[in-house]
Design a protein around this motif. Structure first.
Motif, short mmCIF file in Angstrom:
data_model
loop_
_atom_site.label_atom_id
_atom_site.label_comp_id
_atom_site.label_asym_id
_atom_site.label_seq_id
_atom_site.Cartn_x
_atom_site.Cartn_y
_atom_site.Cartn_z
N PRO A 1 0.38 -0.76 -0.22
CA PRO A 1 -0.34 0.04 -0.22
C PRO A 1 1.10 1.13 -0.01
N LEU A 2 1.67 1.11 -0.19
CA LEU A 2 3.09 2.38 0.29
C LEU A 2 2.93 2.74 -1.48
N ASN A 3 3.25 2.01 -1.64
CA ASN A 3 3.66 2.64 -3.02
C ASN A 3 1.95 2.68 -3.86
N ILE A 4 1.13 2.20 -3.47
CA ILE A 4 -0.61 2.82 -3.76
C ILE A 4 -0.88 4.03 -3.29
N VAL A 5 -0.01 3.93 -2.19
CA VAL A 5 -0.82 6.02 -1.64
C VAL A 5 0.49 6.81 -2.08
N ILE A 6 1.07 6.91 -1.88
CA ILE A 6 2.55 7.88 -2.65
C ILE A 6 3.31 8.08 -3.36
N GLY B 1 2.07 6.53 -6.02
CA GLY B 1 0.01 6.89 -6.92
C GLY B 1 -0.63 8.23 -7.15
N HIS B 2 -0.41 8.75 -5.72
CA HIS B 2 -1.45 10.02 -5.06
C HIS B 2 -0.25 11.44 -4.58
N PRO C 1 -1.85 6.15 -10.00
CA PRO C 1 -2.89 7.11 -11.54
C PRO C 1 -1.67 8.55 -11.79
N GLY C 2 -1.28 8.23 -10.80
CA GLY C 2 -0.09 9.87 -10.97
C GLY C 2 -0.74 11.38 -10.45
#
Length: 458
Positions: free
Chosen positions: A178-183, A185-186, A193-194
């Motif tokens: 989730p670290l990469n999803i949140v930081i 990616g957002h 999603p950039g």
């Protein structure tokens, strides 16, 4: 081997799980086959700015990747030949639910049933990751992880998959990092999603945590016999300056990078005190969320490649974006500029164990990319062998001091599409010629095969 290396993998014991890992978007290709819908990564990798530049560093896409949607049987045979008893792979949500919601695309679900069956026929245990970053674009168009509704859509997806495959899959992972999803990616926008928005970061952080807790219960309701886990990137964050102010920055970084993901799952809430930045999550928390975010887990997947460095800013809780790389003490670097610091894995395992809440810990990813060449049918990647030997020594030492770590998954089975880095970095135990799709086992793959009883030989 040097003293800090593990030469004999059998030293980790007969009950230790040896596996190798991949992710759907990075290997499958076939982006529209059998009714698959677009994911945020399909969209992201095909974007162009006004100068024609792509967000992928080498300009490549994953439209073909390693063609594993069609070559999965060949790849599973490689897992077996290398001696691994488990294969960690992910499912593509938009293959199964092209719009992110029902109806279910039966052809996509049947594909993964065939992958699971191929694993079982080969004597390889399937370990399935339910979400490895490729959110259906249709859900992103409705807000993605910034929208609370995505939590409920995720739980429904989990239910569909568990009901279909739970009779053959024992080990499940709810999320990958989730670290990469949140930081990434957002906040930084470096990955799909950039987005580049603090409000988006706060919303995504809370909703992914909430989805982990609620998703764990949805999975158990659909498959009561499931072994449920999730994975997190964990690292000792290091400030770039000396003295007490740097220590303040390190504690704030630890709160944001590690604790903000782990502690809500344990019912401990968010570590506001160490990082006032996290107070931005509060508007997204509703009554009951603290309880709903608690995850019913059988194991935690720890993922580690290198330490994260959080350069110091003088206001506690406000820090520049964490980053990889930048050796300070002469550490060896990978081809991506990441420091090789094996002891960081030991520190991460100890930090997780200190909670006293995880009865089982598995290292679900670890590996390195190095410059290498295929010459006369061989890839002599001795630096990768050294990398694994040194990190596995940390696992053995952790077990010796009572940390309940009982598995290790090498990243990755194949050279693949490495997200925003493209096809250039090579993490695989197996070399892939991206023009011909020919697979060639590297020396590191043979090293594992020799010790794990695989059939592959040079």
């Amino acid at each position: 081997m040097n003293p800090g290396e593990l030469a004999d993998l059998a030293a980790l014991g007969p009950d230790f799980t040896w596996g190798v890992a991949t992710a759907a978007f990075q290997i499958e290709g076939s982006p529209t086959a059998d009714g698959k819908g677009p994911s945020i990564w399909d969209t992201f990798t095909h974007q162009r700015d006004r100068h024609g530049r792509t967000p992928v560093k080498d300009g490549s896409t994953a439209d073909v990747a390693t063609d594993s949607y069609r070559r999965y049987a060949e790849d599973i045979a490689l897992v077996k030949a290398l001696g691994f008893g488990a294969y960690r792979f992910s499912l593509s949500w938009p293959r199964i639910m092209p719009a992110g919601i029902r109806p279910v695309n039966r052809r996509g679900l049947d594909h993964y049933a065939r992958v699971v069956d191929a694993c079982l026929e080969a004597g390889v245990e399937p370990w399935v990751t339910l979400f490895h970053w490729d959110l259906p674009q249709a859900l992103e168009d409705r807000g993605g992880w910034t929208a609370r509704d995505t939590v409920h859509r995720y739980c429904d997806y989990v239910t569909v998959v568990a009901e279909a495959l739970g009779d053959r899959v024992d080990h499940w992972m709810l999320f990958n990092e989730p670290l990469n999803i949140v930081i990434s990616g957002h906040v930084t926008g470096a990955m799909a999603p950039g987005r580049r928005s603090l409000p988006a970061y706060f919303a995504a952080l809370h909703h992914v945590n909430l989805a982990t807790g609620l998703g764990s219960r949805a999975l158990r309701a659909a498959d009561p016999d499931a072994t449920v886990g999730t994975t997190h990137y964990l690292s000792p964050p290091i400030g770039s300056g000396p003295g007490p102010l740097a220590r303040v920055a390190e504690r704030a970084a630890d709160a944001v990078l590690n604790r903000a993901f782990l502690e809500p799952l344990l019912g401990l809430g968010y570590p506001w005190r160490e990082s006032p930045l996290l107070l931005g999550v509060r508007p997204f928390i509703r009554d009951g969320d603290t309880t709903d975010a608690v995850a019913d887990l059988d194991f935690l997947g720890v993922q580690y490649y290198t330490r994260l460095r959080a350069p110091f800013l003088p206001i506690p809780g406000l820090w520049t974006v964490p980053r990889f790389g930048g050796a300070e003490h002469g550490h060896e670097l990978t081809s991506l500029g990441w420091e090789i610091i094996p002891e960081g894995l030991g520190l991460a395992l100890d930090a997780v164990h200190a909670y006293g809440a995880f009865r089982r810990i598995v290292v679900t990813e670890g590996g390195a990319s190095f410059p290498e060449q295929l010459v006369s049918g061989r890839v002599h990647d001795h630096r990768r062998i050294d990398y694994y030997a040194r990190h596995l020594a940390q696992v053995a030492a952790a077990r010796a001091r009572g940390v309940p770590v009982d598995g290790y998954f090498a990243w990755s089975l194949l050279d693949n599409f490495e997200w925003a880095e493209g096809l250039t970095p090579r993490f695989g135990l197996v070399h892939v010629d991206f023009e011909t799709q020919a697979r060639t086992i590297k020396d590191s793959g043979y090293w594992f095969a020799e010790q794990l009883g695989g059939s592959a030989h040079p």
